[in-house]
Write a protein that holds these residues in place. Structure first.
Motif, PDB file in Angstrom:
ATOM      1  N   LEU A   5       0.919  -1.257  -0.184  1.00 29.50           N
ATOM      2  CA  LEU A   5      -0.176   0.039   0.073  1.00 29.50           C
ATOM      3  C   LEU A   5       0.819   1.329  -0.131  1.00 29.50           C
ATOM      4  CD1 LEU A   5      -2.875  -1.127   2.483  1.00 29.50           C
ATOM      5  CD2 LEU A   5      -3.245  -0.590   0.068  1.00 29.50           C
ATOM      6  N   LEU A   6       1.929   1.250   0.369  1.00 25.46           N
ATOM      7  CA  LEU A   6       3.102   2.194   0.749  1.00 25.46           C
ATOM      8  C   LEU A   6       3.662   2.422  -0.799  1.00 25.46           C
ATOM      9  CD1 LEU A   6       4.254   4.488   2.144  1.00 25.46           C
ATOM     10  CD2 LEU A   6       5.853   2.591   3.047  1.00 25.46           C
ATOM     11  N   ALA A   7       4.306   1.555  -1.432  1.00 27.19           N
ATOM     12  CA  ALA A   7       4.990   1.556  -2.655  1.00 27.19           C
ATOM     13  C   ALA A   7       4.014   1.714  -3.995  1.00 27.19           C
ATOM     14  CB  ALA A   7       5.878   0.371  -2.754  1.00 27.19           C
ATOM     15  N   GLY A   8       2.970   1.147  -3.873  1.00 26.33           N
ATOM     16  CA  GLY A   8       1.981   1.032  -5.115  1.00 26.33           C
ATOM     17  C   GLY A   8       1.633   2.190  -5.618  1.00 26.33           C
ATOM     18  N   PRO A   9       1.099   3.277  -4.648  1.00 29.29           N
ATOM     19  CA  PRO A   9       0.822   4.606  -5.116  1.00 29.29           C
ATOM     20  C   PRO A   9       1.819   5.274  -6.027  1.00 29.29           C
ATOM     21  CG  PRO A   9      -0.092   4.187  -3.234  1.00 29.29           C
ATOM     22  CD  PRO A   9       1.065   3.195  -3.248  1.00 29.29           C
ATOM     23  N   PHE A  10       3.212   5.200  -5.568  1.00 28.44           N
ATOM     24  CA  PHE A  10       4.389   5.767  -6.208  1.00 28.44           C
ATOM     25  C   PHE A  10       4.322   5.218  -7.611  1.00 28.44           C
ATOM     26  CE2 PHE A  10       8.614   5.664  -7.567  1.00 28.44           C
ATOM     27  CZ  PHE A  10       9.099   6.977  -7.274  1.00 28.44           C
ATOM     28  N   LEU A  11       4.295   3.871  -7.804  1.00 28.38           N
ATOM     29  CA  LEU A  11       4.509   3.317  -9.022  1.00 28.38           C
ATOM     30  C   LEU A  11       3.334   3.913 -10.037  1.00 28.38           C
ATOM     31  CD1 LEU A  11       5.883  -0.305  -8.057  1.00 28.38           C
ATOM     32  CD2 LEU A  11       7.134   1.741  -9.133  1.00 28.38           C
ATOM     33  N   ALA A  12       2.057   3.760  -9.503  1.00 25.95           N
ATOM     34  CA  ALA A  12       1.037   4.024 -10.146  1.00 25.95           C
ATOM     35  C   ALA A  12       0.969   5.448 -10.713  1.00 25.95           C
ATOM     36  CB  ALA A  12      -0.334   3.802  -9.306  1.00 25.95           C
ATOM     37  N   ARG A  13       1.578   6.433  -9.907  1.00 21.76           N
ATOM     38  CA  ARG A  13       1.587   7.893 -10.285  1.00 21.76           C
ATOM     39  C   ARG A  13       3.009   7.946 -11.256  1.00 21.76           C
ATOM     40  NH1 ARG A  13      -1.331  11.705  -7.979  1.00 21.76           N
ATOM     41  NH2 ARG A  13       0.042  13.553  -8.464  1.00 21.76           N
ATOM     42  N   VAL A  14       3.931   7.221 -11.175  1.00 23.14           N
ATOM     43  CA  VAL A  14       4.771   7.387 -12.175  1.00 23.14           C
ATOM     44  C   VAL A  14       4.273   6.773 -13.672  1.00 23.14           C
ATOM     45  CG1 VAL A  14       7.045   6.557 -12.833  1.00 23.14           C
ATOM     46  CG2 VAL A  14       6.877   7.161 -10.664  1.00 23.14           C
ATOM     47  N   PHE A  15       3.686   5.792 -13.672  1.00 18.92           N
ATOM     48  CA  PHE A  15       3.230   5.078 -14.842  1.00 18.92           C
ATOM     49  C   PHE A  15       2.127   6.217 -15.204  1.00 18.92           C
ATOM     50  CE2 PHE A  15       3.874   0.786 -12.923  1.00 18.92           C
ATOM     51  CZ  PHE A  15       5.307   0.775 -13.616  1.00 18.92           C
ATOM     52  N   ALA A  16       1.254   6.868 -14.692  1.00 22.14           N
ATOM     53  CA  ALA A  16       0.209   7.789 -15.147  1.00 22.14           C
ATOM     54  C   ALA A  16       0.892   9.191 -15.574  1.00 22.14           C
ATOM     55  CB  ALA A  16      -0.549   8.040 -14.156  1.00 22.14           C
ATOM     56  N   GLY A  17       2.165   9.012 -15.074  1.00 19.41           N
ATOM     57  CA  GLY A  17       2.809  10.722 -15.804  1.00 19.41           C
ATOM     58  C   GLY A  17       2.584  11.725 -14.727  1.00 19.41           C
ATOM     59  N   LEU A  18       2.286  11.376 -13.400  1.00 19.42           N
ATOM     60  CA  LEU A  18       1.769  12.403 -12.561  1.00 19.42           C
ATOM     61  C   LEU A  18       3.038  12.606 -11.599  1.00 19.42           C
ATOM     62  CD1 LEU A  18      -1.765  10.861 -11.793  1.00 19.42           C
ATOM     63  CD2 LEU A  18      -1.058  13.060 -13.356  1.00 19.42           C
ATOM     64  N   ASP A  19       2.838  13.765 -11.013  1.00 16.64           N
ATOM     65  CA  ASP A  19       3.928  14.311  -9.959  1.00 16.64           C
ATOM     66  C   ASP A  19       4.171  13.195  -8.784  1.00 16.64           C
ATOM     67  OD1 ASP A  19       5.471  16.198  -8.588  1.00 16.64           O
ATOM     68  OD2 ASP A  19       3.963  16.535  -7.292  1.00 16.64           O
ATOM     69  N   THR A  20       5.587  13.090  -8.472  1.00 15.04           N
ATOM     70  CA  THR A  20       5.869  12.166  -7.283  1.00 15.04           C
ATOM     71  C   THR A  20       6.827  12.936  -6.695  1.00 15.04           C
ATOM     72  OG1 THR A  20       7.407  11.047  -8.639  1.00 15.04           O
ATOM     73  CG2 THR A  20       5.352   9.911  -8.468  1.00 15.04           C
ATOM     74  N   GLY A  21       6.668  14.301  -6.461  1.00 17.90           N
ATOM     75  CA  GLY A  21       7.580  15.148  -5.793  1.00 17.90           C
ATOM     76  C   GLY A  21       7.421  15.133  -4.379  1.00 17.90           C
ATOM     77  N   PRO A  22       8.338  15.849  -3.632  1.00 18.96           N
ATOM     78  CA  PRO A  22       8.074  15.992  -2.322  1.00 18.96           C
ATOM     79  C   PRO A  22       6.633  16.282  -1.641  1.00 18.96           C
ATOM     80  CG  PRO A  22       9.924  17.256  -3.109  1.00 18.96           C
ATOM     81  CD  PRO A  22       9.189  16.804  -4.104  1.00 18.96           C
ATOM     82  N   ARG A  23       5.952  17.251  -2.342  1.00 25.59           N
ATOM     83  CA  ARG A  23       4.579  17.501  -1.601  1.00 25.59           C
ATOM     84  C   ARG A  23       3.752  16.506  -1.823  1.00 25.59           C
ATOM     85  NH1 ARG A  23       2.609  22.620  -4.167  1.00 25.59           N
ATOM     86  NH2 ARG A  23       0.745  22.091  -3.172  1.00 25.59           N
ATOM     87  N   TRP A  24       3.649  15.723  -2.875  1.00 29.17           N
ATOM     88  CA  TRP A  24       2.845  14.454  -3.083  1.00 29.17           C
ATOM     89  C   TRP A  24       3.395  13.444  -2.117  1.00 29.17           C
ATOM     90  CZ3 TRP A  24       4.017   9.409  -4.177  1.00 29.17           C
ATOM     91  CH2 TRP A  24       3.172   8.502  -4.281  1.00 29.17           C
ATOM     92  N   ARG A  25       4.479  13.040  -1.836  1.00 31.79           N
ATOM     93  CA  ARG A  25       5.143  12.074  -0.935  1.00 31.79           C
ATOM     94  C   ARG A  25       4.783  12.381   0.332  1.00 31.79           C
ATOM     95  NH1 ARG A  25      10.690  10.046  -3.424  1.00 31.79           N
ATOM     96  NH2 ARG A  25      10.383  10.736  -5.591  1.00 31.79           N
TER      97      ARG A  25
END
Length: 189
Positions: A152-172
């Motif tokens: 549940l912790l790692a999945g959203p990061f990968l999903a956002r990268v695949f979708a081309g969405l921001d994974t920067g500090p604020r999102w994290r």
């Protein structure tokens, strides 16, 4: 007594390997090409790595910061620090590199096995141990499987990268806060 390995040669080999992985993929990359690009002889590479798969996995691992969160006595702080260390700063570039490794799994299963053995599984084990320690402390829900909580912790990061969405500090920070709200133990007032 063996001579110490030259860190400049280590850096040249890693740089050449990353570039060739990006340009040609694992199958199209050869030890000859790495040696030529790095300006070293093949024996210099083989003194450091058993084979191409071990080299590629080591270079990919080198793209991530060391994952060694201290015991702070605060589960949330420890897990937040682990997230900061676990997720690479440039998510798309890292996931692209990992995607190349996955794409090779049929022809070169030794590559993905080396990556799993030397990079992925040890990092997952460290984070899972932090979650389990949090469960023992009474900070993380014990009705959750620690591996599922990790996913549940790692999945959203990968999903956002695949979708081309921001994974920067604020999102994290927001994503971690949401995850923590899901997994934290609820203490009755």
């Amino acid at each position: 007594m063996a001579r110490p390995l030259d860190p400049d040669v280590d850096h040249a080999i890693a740089t050449a390997t990353l570039a060739l992985l990006a340009q040609r993929g694992f199958a199209g990359m050869s030890m000859d090409a790495i040696a030529a690009s790095a300006g070293v002889g093949k024996p210099a590479i083989y003194r450091r790595f058993r084979d191409k798969a071990e080299l590629a996995a080591a270079v990919v691992a080198g793209q991530l910061p060391e994952l060694d969160p201290p015991d702070l006595g605060d589960t949330r702080a420890e897990l937040w620090e682990a997230v900061g260390q676990a997720f690479p700063a440039d998510g798309p570039a890292y996931v692209s590199l990992i995607g190349g490794l996955i794409a090779e799994h049929q022809r070169h299963p030794e590559l993905i096995e080396a990556f799993r053995r030397s990079v992925l599984l040890p990092r997952r084990a460290i984070t899972q141990a932090l979650i389990e320690r949090g469960q023992q402390r009474g900070d993380v829900r014990t009705d959750l499987d620690a591996q599922a909580a990790l996913d549940l912790l790692a999945g959203p990061f990968l999903a956002r990268v695949f979708a081309g969405l921001d994974t920067g500090p604020r999102w994290r920070k927001r994503a971690f806060a949401t995850w923590w709200d899901i997994v934290k133990e609820r203490h009755d007032p």
